[in-house]
Design a protein around this motif. Structure first.
Motif, PDB file in Angstrom:
ATOM      1  N   ARG A 167       0.821  -1.216   0.000  1.00  0.00           N
ATOM      2  CA  ARG A 167       0.000   0.000   0.000  1.00  0.00           C
ATOM      3  C   ARG A 167       0.854   1.266   0.000  1.00  0.00           C
ATOM      4  NH1 ARG A 167      -4.063   0.935   4.732  1.00  0.00           N
ATOM      5  NH2 ARG A 167      -5.352  -0.625   3.710  1.00  0.00           N
ATOM      6  N   CYS A 168       1.740   1.430   0.998  1.00  0.00           N
ATOM      7  CA  CYS A 168       2.496   2.690   1.056  1.00  0.00           C
ATOM      8  C   CYS A 168       3.765   2.644   0.205  1.00  0.00           C
ATOM      9  CB  CYS A 168       2.839   3.039   2.499  1.00  0.00           C
ATOM     10  SG  CYS A 168       3.964   1.864   3.276  1.00  0.00           S
ATOM     11  N   ARG A 169       4.143   1.463  -0.274  1.00  0.00           N
ATOM     12  CA  ARG A 169       5.282   1.290  -1.177  1.00  0.00           C
ATOM     13  C   ARG A 169       6.628   1.593  -0.512  1.00  0.00           C
ATOM     14  NH1 ARG A 169       4.292  -1.903  -5.257  1.00  0.00           N
ATOM     15  NH2 ARG A 169       2.058  -1.876  -5.481  1.00  0.00           N
ATOM     16  N   HIS A 187       5.519   3.698  19.749  1.00  0.00           N
ATOM     17  CA  HIS A 187       4.528   4.089  20.760  1.00  0.00           C
ATOM     18  C   HIS A 187       3.087   3.961  20.267  1.00  0.00           C
ATOM     19  CE1 HIS A 187       7.786   4.974  23.287  1.00  0.00           C
ATOM     20  NE2 HIS A 187       8.193   6.054  22.632  1.00  0.00           N
ATOM     21  N   THR A 188       2.921   3.432  19.034  1.00  0.00           N
ATOM     22  CA  THR A 188       1.556   3.250  18.534  1.00  0.00           C
ATOM     23  C   THR A 188       1.002   1.925  19.034  1.00  0.00           C
ATOM     24  OG1 THR A 188       2.241   4.413  16.560  1.00  0.00           O
ATOM     25  CG2 THR A 188       0.121   3.264  16.459  1.00  0.00           C
ATOM     26  N   PRO A 189      -0.082   1.956  19.828  1.00  0.00           N
ATOM     27  CA  PRO A 189      -0.643   0.699  20.337  1.00  0.00           C
ATOM     28  C   PRO A 189      -1.682   0.137  19.367  1.00  0.00           C
ATOM     29  CG  PRO A 189      -1.740   2.574  21.369  1.00  0.00           C
ATOM     30  CD  PRO A 189      -0.804   3.137  20.329  1.00  0.00           C
ATOM     31  N   GLY A 190      -2.087  -1.077  19.617  1.00  0.00           N
ATOM     32  CA  GLY A 190      -3.273  -1.619  18.956  1.00  0.00           C
ATOM     33  C   GLY A 190      -3.069  -2.168  17.548  1.00  0.00           C
ATOM     34  N   LEU A 191      -1.828  -2.227  17.073  1.00  0.00           N
ATOM     35  CA  LEU A 191      -1.620  -2.788  15.731  1.00  0.00           C
ATOM     36  C   LEU A 191      -1.314  -4.278  15.844  1.00  0.00           C
ATOM     37  CD1 LEU A 191       0.658  -0.116  13.987  1.00  0.00           C
ATOM     38  CD2 LEU A 191      -1.786  -0.509  13.615  1.00  0.00           C
ATOM     39  N   CYS A 196       1.622  -2.992   8.647  1.00  0.00           N
ATOM     40  CA  CYS A 196       2.670  -2.045   8.267  1.00  0.00           C
ATOM     41  C   CYS A 196       2.659  -0.879   9.245  1.00  0.00           C
ATOM     42  CB  CYS A 196       2.416  -1.548   6.842  1.00  0.00           C
ATOM     43  SG  CYS A 196       3.539  -0.242   6.346  1.00  0.00           S
ATOM     44  N   ARG A 197       3.838  -0.538   9.791  1.00  0.00           N
ATOM     45  CA  ARG A 197       3.929   0.540  10.775  1.00  0.00           C
ATOM     46  C   ARG A 197       4.467   1.818  10.168  1.00  0.00           C
ATOM     47  NH1 ARG A 197       3.291  -2.235  15.606  1.00  0.00           N
ATOM     48  NH2 ARG A 197       3.682  -0.335  16.783  1.00  0.00           N
ATOM     49  N   ASN A 198       4.523   1.888   8.819  1.00  0.00           N
ATOM     50  CA  ASN A 198       5.023   3.101   8.176  1.00  0.00           C
ATOM     51  C   ASN A 198       3.964   4.205   8.244  1.00  0.00           C
ATOM     52  OD1 ASN A 198       7.489   2.069   7.360  1.00  0.00           O
ATOM     53  ND2 ASN A 198       6.633   1.164   5.506  1.00  0.00           N
ATOM     54  N   PRO A 199       4.420   5.463   8.122  1.00  0.00           N
ATOM     55  CA  PRO A 199       3.445   6.536   7.942  1.00  0.00           C
ATOM     56  C   PRO A 199       2.723   6.319   6.605  1.00  0.00           C
ATOM     57  CG  PRO A 199       5.698   7.390   8.078  1.00  0.00           C
ATOM     58  CD  PRO A 199       5.800   5.920   8.131  1.00  0.00           C
ATOM     59  N   PRO A 200       1.509   6.839   6.420  1.00  0.00           N
ATOM     60  CA  PRO A 200       0.688   6.480   5.269  1.00  0.00           C
ATOM     61  C   PRO A 200       1.366   6.699   3.917  1.00  0.00           C
ATOM     62  CG  PRO A 200      -0.508   7.965   6.734  1.00  0.00           C
ATOM     63  CD  PRO A 200       0.825   7.747   7.340  1.00  0.00           C
ATOM     64  N   SER A 208       1.779  11.214  11.700  1.00  0.00           N
ATOM     65  CA  SER A 208       0.470  11.695  11.284  1.00  0.00           C
ATOM     66  C   SER A 208      -0.460  10.548  10.916  1.00  0.00           C
ATOM     67  CB  SER A 208       0.610  12.630  10.080  1.00  0.00           C
ATOM     68  OG  SER A 208       0.942  11.853   8.949  1.00  0.00           O
ATOM     69  N   GLY A 209      -0.197   9.404  11.455  1.00  0.00           N
ATOM     70  CA  GLY A 209      -1.027   8.252  11.122  1.00  0.00           C
ATOM     71  C   GLY A 209      -0.142   7.091  10.736  1.00  0.00           C
ATOM     72  N   ILE A 210      -0.773   5.963  10.535  1.00  0.00           N
ATOM     73  CA  ILE A 210      -0.015   4.747  10.244  1.00  0.00           C
ATOM     74  C   ILE A 210      -0.655   4.094   9.029  1.00  0.00           C
ATOM     75  CG2 ILE A 210       0.403   2.410  11.137  1.00  0.00           C
ATOM     76  CD1 ILE A 210       2.142   4.419  12.534  1.00  0.00           C
ATOM     77  N   CYS A 211       0.189   3.535   8.152  1.00  0.00           N
ATOM     78  CA  CYS A 211      -0.330   2.857   6.958  1.00  0.00           C
ATOM     79  C   CYS A 211      -1.259   1.702   7.365  1.00  0.00           C
ATOM     80  CB  CYS A 211       0.832   2.355   6.116  1.00  0.00           C
ATOM     81  SG  CYS A 211       0.372   1.138   4.887  1.00  0.00           S
ATOM     82  N   GLY A 212      -0.758   0.820   8.240  1.00  0.00           N
ATOM     83  CA  GLY A 212      -1.613  -0.204   8.811  1.00  0.00           C
ATOM     84  C   GLY A 212      -1.979  -1.362   7.901  1.00  0.00           C
ATOM     85  N   HIS A 213      -1.425  -1.412   6.701  1.00  0.00           N
ATOM     86  CA  HIS A 213      -1.769  -2.498   5.782  1.00  0.00           C
ATOM     87  C   HIS A 213      -1.332  -3.850   6.361  1.00  0.00           C
ATOM     88  CE1 HIS A 213      -2.866  -4.125   1.885  1.00  0.00           C
ATOM     89  NE2 HIS A 213      -1.740  -4.818   1.886  1.00  0.00           N
TER      90      HIS A 213
END
Ligand SMILES: [Zn+2]
Ligand SMILES: [Zn+2]
Length: 634
Positions: A167-169, A187-191, A196-200, A208-213
């Protein structure tokens, strides 16, 4: 800031080959915490940033290791197995990433390129986990081998690894900016651990957020893994994990790294060594170099590789890496004098070694690569390359020069298959061996001393791929002996015994004699006794054997000679090379010749009516004791 850590309420059993960041992710998922919180509670994150450092991927030092093991409820051995440390002696990039002070290594802050510190490759199916309840809940392992650049395929699932998120490449587990950490978005919980822990996207700022794929749903690369490349991966993993000598694996990986740099620098001269299905990926990786070299300050367009190390950097893409390693392996194992060999062709097109894009390639060839590959590269330069080109600064200029000064005759002789190897030859030929070689001369003459010094060097060359300088170095003979103003290795005028047709027969006879002797690993003994000399306690004990009440007592000279005698007896080397006579124990410019007091004293110890005979007896006994100690046996 080491706070005593209470054990976590629950933990997990590490999965086979799991990495520390992967374990942290699964543990955080199980405990409903952020990975950063788990890192802090297990003592991994103790810096002011509260982030676990990237170096803990490589190893944990003993205090943090024990702290982590206790709080994560695993054994210290299991905690150690989550890091790459167990491969240290086999993988050059790891060896170079750790400093050793005494016997305990610790991570440096410099990370060699063949360690993937800024991203991880991955197999989606491995991340999805198997059918066990624990893996269904928390996913499978992020494997530690995925952080070694030589890992390009998953052999369990027979696919090439991926290194980016669909997704974020971006490369997954990507380090951002100059600061590398063990995990992104700690420090991002819940994944889920497979998310994917990259920014979007590349443009949005971190945080400013997480890709999360879900990376466990990613497709593997489209190119399918051929049996030949799977076999190559199996061989490389075998080098990492087999029971065999670590040195062999270390040298092979160094050879491959050097060959990879040669191939990338000369691209596309050796392109056809890469298997056809993977070749396009390697071509794409090396495409920017087809243009004229950019200035050293300017980064290459499109690929993020810094220009200064472009040729020694492995591709991020696993398919391109497989192509490069397959080509490198061919280059390393090919006979360079076969008509279709790629090495001479490739070397002809290489830029000079002053080019910064070589990175550490030439240092690696000189220090880490196997003698035979080093020898091949050097020999090809010497035989095939145009003289003018060498004069312009070809990579092996200095070695080529040194070789041309010393005309060698040993390479004309080869003594394979006698059942002994280079390590079975002592630096100073024993008198009894010399007698076999020729019974016609007096052992006390300078000529016989020269023979006893030169024959081992020629024997080494005859049973190995080493050249004269390398053979001398192998035996512990200082380089200054062959390059000094008054050479102590006179190779240009070999004594009559070593000239002409008779030389071959004589050396052959000597080799047969050696083959019949009991074999000792003199190389191991030299290594073992590096820097050796008598310590105070041993010397005092030996002096107590001297019972005579009148006459001189053993003094400083005797003690010096005593160290030299024992070292020489054990290593089979001549007295003057003993560590006691070398820096740092003796001054750098200490001159020793037959008339020096120490040499005279040692000479008397080898002849009738030796001084301090009881001391001498104790020294001979000590030498025997060292030789026969279990760890020193051949
Ligand atoms: Zn897999
Ligand atoms: Zn992503």
């Amino acid at each position: 800031m080491n706070v005593a850590k209470d054990p976590l309420p629950r933990s997990l059993i590490p999965l086979p080959d799991e990495s520390l960041p992967g374990f942290l992710l699964r543990l955080a998922h199980r405990l409903d915490l952020s990975p950063g919180q788990v890192a802090r509670r297990t003592g991994l994150a103790h810096s002011p940033t509260g982030l676990a450092p990237a170096s803990s991927l490589l190893m944990l030092e003993s205090t943090p290791l024990n702290l982590f093991a206790r709080s994560a409820r695993v054994t210290p051995a299991a905690a150690d197995s989550l890091t790459l440390r167990p491969y240290t002696d086999r993988y050059p990039a790891l060896t170079h990433a750790l400093v050793r002070e005494g016997s305990t290594p610790r991570p440096r802050s410099v990370f060699p390129l063949w360690l993937l510190m800024a991203y991880s490759r991955y197999c989606p199916t491995c991340l999805a986990g198997d059918d066990t309840p624990i893996q269904r809940r928390h996913g499978g392992p992020w494997k530690r081998e995925w952080r070694l650049a030589i890992t390009f395929a998953c052999l369990d699932h027979q696919v090439f690894l991926r290194n980016d998120c669909p997704r974020c490449r971006l490369p997954v587990f990507g380090g951002r900016g100059s600061r590398l950490t063990l995990l992104p978005a700690q420090h991002t919980p819940g994944l889920h651990p497979a998310q994917c822990r990259n920014p979007p996207s590349e443009s949005s700022p971190a945080g400013s957020g997480i890709c999360g794929h879900r990376l466990d749903s990613a497709e593997p690369p489209e190119v399918s893994l051929s049996p030949a490349l799977a076999e190559l991966q199996r061989r490389l993993m075998g080098l990492l994990t087999s029971e065999g000598q670590p040195e062999r694996a270390f040298q092979r990986f160094a050879d491959l790294q050097v060959a990879a740099a040669l191939i990338q620098a000369g691209w596309p001269a050796a392109a056809n060594l890469a298997p056809s299905e993977a070749q396009p990926a390697l071509a794409a990786h090396n495409a920017p170099q087809a243009h004229p070299a950019p200035s050293p300050q300017q980064p290459l367009p499109s690929s993020g590789r810094p220009v200064t190390t472009a040729w020694s950097t492995p591709p991020g893409d696993a398919v391109a890496t497989a192509a490069l390693l397959a080509a490198s392996e061919q280059l390393v194992t090919q006979d360079p004098f076969e008509s279709r060999s790629a090495l001479p062709q490739l070397l002809r097109y290489l830029p000079t070694r002053q080019d910064p894009r070589w990175g550490t390639t030439w240092r690696m060839l000189a220090h880490d690569a196997s003698p035979s590959f080093r020898h091949q590269v050097e020999k090809v330069y010497q035989l095939r390359l145009h003289f003018d080109w060498i004069r312009q600064g070809a990579p092996t200029q200095s070695i080529t020069k040194a070789r041309s000064v010393h005309r060698l005759f040993a390479p004309l002789l080869t003594l394979k298959d006698h059942g002994f190897a280079a390590e079975h030859i002592p630096q100073f030929l024993p008198e009894s061996w010399l007698a076999v070689f020729s019974d016609s001369f007096d052992r006390r003459t300078p000529r016989s001393r020269l023979l006893r010094r030169m024959l081992p060097i020629h024997l080494i060359q005859a049973v190995s791929n080493l050249n004269l300088l390398e053979a001398a170095e192998f035996l512990g003979v200082p380089l200054s002996w062959s390059t000094g103003r008054r050479p102590r290795l006179n190779t240009r005028q070999p004594p009559d015994h070593l000239r002409g047709q008779g030389a071959r027969d004589a050396l052959e006879r000597l080799a047969q004699h050696i083959a019949r002797q009991r074999k000792f690993d003199y190389q191991a003994r030299r290594t073992l006794l590096t820097g050796w000399h008598l310590d105070d306690q041993t010397w005092n004990r030996i002096c107590r054997q001297h019972r005579r009440l009148t006459g001189p007592r053993p003094g400083a000279l005797t003690r010096e000679c005593a160290s030299a005698l024992v070292w020489s007896r054990v290593t089979g080397s001549e007295y003057s090379l003993a560590p006691i006579f070398q820096p740092p124990i003796s001054p750098l410019n200490r001159q020793l010749d037959a008339a020096s007091p120490a040499m005279m004293f040692l000479w008397r110890w080898d002849h009738e009516n030796p001084p301090f005979p009881d001391v001498l007896e104790a020294l001979e006994a000590l030498a025997l004791q060292i030789i026969e100690a279990p760890t020193h046996a051949p």
